[in-house]
Design an enzyme around this catalytic site. Structure first.
Site, PDB file in Angstrom:
ATOM      1  N   GLU A  13      -6.841   7.264  19.027  1.00  0.00           N
ATOM      2  CA  GLU A  13      -7.520   6.990  17.754  1.00  0.00           C
ATOM      3  C   GLU A  13      -7.261   5.561  17.299  1.00  0.00           C
ATOM      4  O   GLU A  13      -8.127   4.933  16.696  1.00  0.00           O
ATOM      5  CB  GLU A  13      -7.078   8.019  16.689  1.00  0.00           C
ATOM      6  CG  GLU A  13      -7.708   9.381  16.966  1.00  0.00           C
ATOM      7  CD  GLU A  13      -6.882  10.584  16.536  1.00  0.00           C
ATOM      8  OE1 GLU A  13      -5.946  10.411  15.739  1.00  0.00           O
ATOM      9  OE2 GLU A  13      -7.184  11.693  17.015  1.00  0.00           O
ATOM     10  N   TRP A  47       1.147  14.250  13.249  1.00  0.00           N
ATOM     11  CA  TRP A  47       0.443  14.778  12.074  1.00  0.00           C
ATOM     12  C   TRP A  47      -0.809  13.977  11.721  1.00  0.00           C
ATOM     13  O   TRP A  47      -1.566  14.376  10.850  1.00  0.00           O
ATOM     14  CB  TRP A  47       1.386  14.826  10.877  1.00  0.00           C
ATOM     15  CG  TRP A  47       2.295  16.021  10.895  1.00  0.00           C
ATOM     16  CD1 TRP A  47       2.343  17.014  11.834  1.00  0.00           C
ATOM     17  CD2 TRP A  47       3.281  16.355   9.911  1.00  0.00           C
ATOM     18  NE1 TRP A  47       3.289  17.942  11.492  1.00  0.00           N
ATOM     19  CE2 TRP A  47       3.885  17.570  10.328  1.00  0.00           C
ATOM     20  CE3 TRP A  47       3.726  15.744   8.723  1.00  0.00           C
ATOM     21  CZ2 TRP A  47       4.897  18.185   9.581  1.00  0.00           C
ATOM     22  CZ3 TRP A  47       4.726  16.355   7.988  1.00  0.00           C
ATOM     23  CH2 TRP A  47       5.306  17.564   8.408  1.00  0.00           C
ATOM     24  N   LYS A  48      -0.987  12.815  12.312  1.00  0.00           N
ATOM     25  CA  LYS A  48      -2.128  11.955  11.960  1.00  0.00           C
ATOM     26  C   LYS A  48      -2.139  11.730  10.440  1.00  0.00           C
ATOM     27  O   LYS A  48      -1.078  11.624   9.851  1.00  0.00           O
ATOM     28  CB  LYS A  48      -3.417  12.564  12.490  1.00  0.00           C
ATOM     29  CG  LYS A  48      -3.277  12.961  13.963  1.00  0.00           C
ATOM     30  CD  LYS A  48      -4.545  13.316  14.642  1.00  0.00           C
ATOM     31  CE  LYS A  48      -4.244  13.663  16.095  1.00  0.00           C
ATOM     32  NZ  LYS A  48      -5.436  13.879  16.887  1.00  0.00           N
ATOM     33  N   GLY A  63      -8.390  17.160  19.767  1.00  0.00           N
ATOM     34  CA  GLY A  63      -9.030  17.722  18.578  1.00  0.00           C
ATOM     35  C   GLY A  63     -10.335  18.448  18.863  1.00  0.00           C
ATOM     36  O   GLY A  63     -11.080  18.788  17.954  1.00  0.00           O
ATOM     37  N   HIS A  99      -2.060   5.401  20.574  1.00  0.00           N
ATOM     38  CA  HIS A  99      -2.846   6.640  20.483  1.00  0.00           C
ATOM     39  C   HIS A  99      -4.337   6.300  20.588  1.00  0.00           C
ATOM     40  O   HIS A  99      -4.775   5.258  20.100  1.00  0.00           O
ATOM     41  CB  HIS A  99      -2.556   7.357  19.163  1.00  0.00           C
ATOM     42  CG  HIS A  99      -3.148   8.730  19.123  1.00  0.00           C
ATOM     43  ND1 HIS A  99      -4.462   8.946  18.804  1.00  0.00           N
ATOM     44  CD2 HIS A  99      -2.615   9.924  19.419  1.00  0.00           C
ATOM     45  CE1 HIS A  99      -4.708  10.250  18.894  1.00  0.00           C
ATOM     46  NE2 HIS A  99      -3.599  10.869  19.255  1.00  0.00           N
ATOM     47  N   GLY A 135      -1.273  17.676  18.127  1.00  0.00           N
ATOM     48  CA  GLY A 135      -1.916  17.232  16.892  1.00  0.00           C
ATOM     49  C   GLY A 135      -2.123  18.409  15.965  1.00  0.00           C
ATOM     50  O   GLY A 135      -1.207  18.860  15.271  1.00  0.00           O
ATOM     51  N   GLY A 136      -3.335  18.956  15.952  1.00  0.00           N
ATOM     52  CA  GLY A 136      -3.729  20.015  15.011  1.00  0.00           C
ATOM     53  C   GLY A 136      -2.721  21.144  14.878  1.00  0.00           C
ATOM     54  O   GLY A 136      -2.382  21.559  13.756  1.00  0.00           O
TER      55      GLY A 136
HETATM   56  P1  PGA Z   1      -4.800  17.676  19.167  1.00  0.00           P
HETATM   57  O1  PGA Z   1      -4.310  16.150  19.071  1.00  0.00           O
HETATM   58  O2  PGA Z   1      -3.599  18.493  19.574  1.00  0.00           O
HETATM   59  O3  PGA Z   1      -5.280  18.010  17.782  1.00  0.00           O
HETATM   60  O4  PGA Z   1      -5.879  17.730  20.188  1.00  0.00           O
HETATM   61  C1  PGA Z   1      -3.405  15.609  20.001  1.00  0.00           C
HETATM   62  C2  PGA Z   1      -3.133  14.165  19.676  1.00  0.00           C
HETATM   63  O5  PGA Z   1      -4.052  13.454  19.230  1.00  0.00           O
HETATM   64  O6  PGA Z   1      -2.005  13.675  19.856  1.00  0.00           O
END
Ligand code: PGA
Length: 251
Positions: free
Chosen positions: A96, A10-11, A172, A94, A233-234
């Site tokens: 990020e 979910w970030k 993303g 991750h 993610g999204g």
């Molecule tokens: P995303 O992110 O599905 O939004 O591309 C994946 C992730 O960062 O784990």
């Protein structure tokens, strides 16, 4: 032989109240999924996520951890704290965190070891940036991140963890790696695992693909022989989309 695992990252999204709504919407849609399902919310929503998923197939994970059990480390959360709450998984390394928060292969390795010590399952992220891919360094980067991130781990421990191959340029951005590209790199990562831990362990370790996974591309990705799941993610923020991904076999 390897049980597929779909995990939502979910970030920095969703409050506890939003988490409650999501879980109540998603649970009835995926209760017969027959694979492993995890949601990794922010720390502040872990307790709610755990309460809402008790007695369901959904397991809960954190998105990061520190490697000490306790101490004067302002702002950090330890593996023992996550374990005590009832978490099952924790994402480590991750992109990020590597990009914005100084995560290195060395800190990934410390975190992986600390999690395994508490019987928590690390989801270890590896993957190249766009520049690295364009320079033909995809394999070098995945080799280094896998070898250094998993240094000093025994084959018996290695079979418990999950690897997520996430090409940074696909996260993303709406640009998914083609299923064939993802398969190729993931098969390569499995060959690295075989060198590190032996063939039999490498065949047991689950490797996910991550990067713009959506309901309309999951089936093709999961059709690849070495892709054992997805880190989403999204699309994990919407109950309907996440459920469609988890139920890919039924579409
Ligand atoms: P995303 O992110 O599905 O939004 O591309 C994946 C992730 O960062 O784990």
């Amino acid at each position: 032989m390897r049980k597929p695992i779909i995990a939502g990252n979910w970030k920095m999204y969703k409050t506890p109240a939003e988490t409650r709504i999501f879980m109540s919407q998603v649970e009835p849609l995926i209760r017969d999924a027959g694979l492993d399902v995890a949601i990794c919310p922010p720390f502040t929503a872990l307790e709610t996520a755990l309460q809402q998923t008790a007695n369901t197939v959904i397991r809960v994970g954190a998105q990061d951890v520190f490697w000490e059990d306790e101490g004067a480390y302002t702002g950090e959360v330890s593996p023992t704290m996550l374990k005590d709450m009832g978490c099952t998984y924790c994402i480590v390394g991750h992109s990020e965190r590597r990009q914005y928060f100084g995560e290195t292969d060395e800190t990934v390795n410390k975190k992986v070891k600390a999690l395994l010590k508490q019987q928590l399952i690390p989801i270890v992220c590896v993957g190249e940036t766009l520049a690295e891919r364009q320079e033909g360094k995809t394999r070098d980067v995945c080799l280094r991140q896998t070898r250094e991130g998993l240094a000093g781990i025994s084959p018996a421990e290695a079979v418990k963890l999950v690897i997520a191959y996430e090409p940074v340029w696909a996260i993303g951005t709406g640009k998914t790696a083609s299923a064939a590209d993802a398969q190729e790199v993931i098969a390569y990562i499995r060959s690295v695992l075989a060198e590190l831990f032996g063939q039999s362990a490498a065949e047991q370790i689950r490797i996910q693909y991550g990067g713009s996974v959506k309901p309309d591309n999951i089936k093709e990705l999961m059709g690849q022989p070495d892709i054992d799941g997805a880190l989403v993610g999204g699309a994990s923020l919407k109950a309907k989309d996440f459920a469609a991904i988890v139920n890919y076999q039924k579409s």
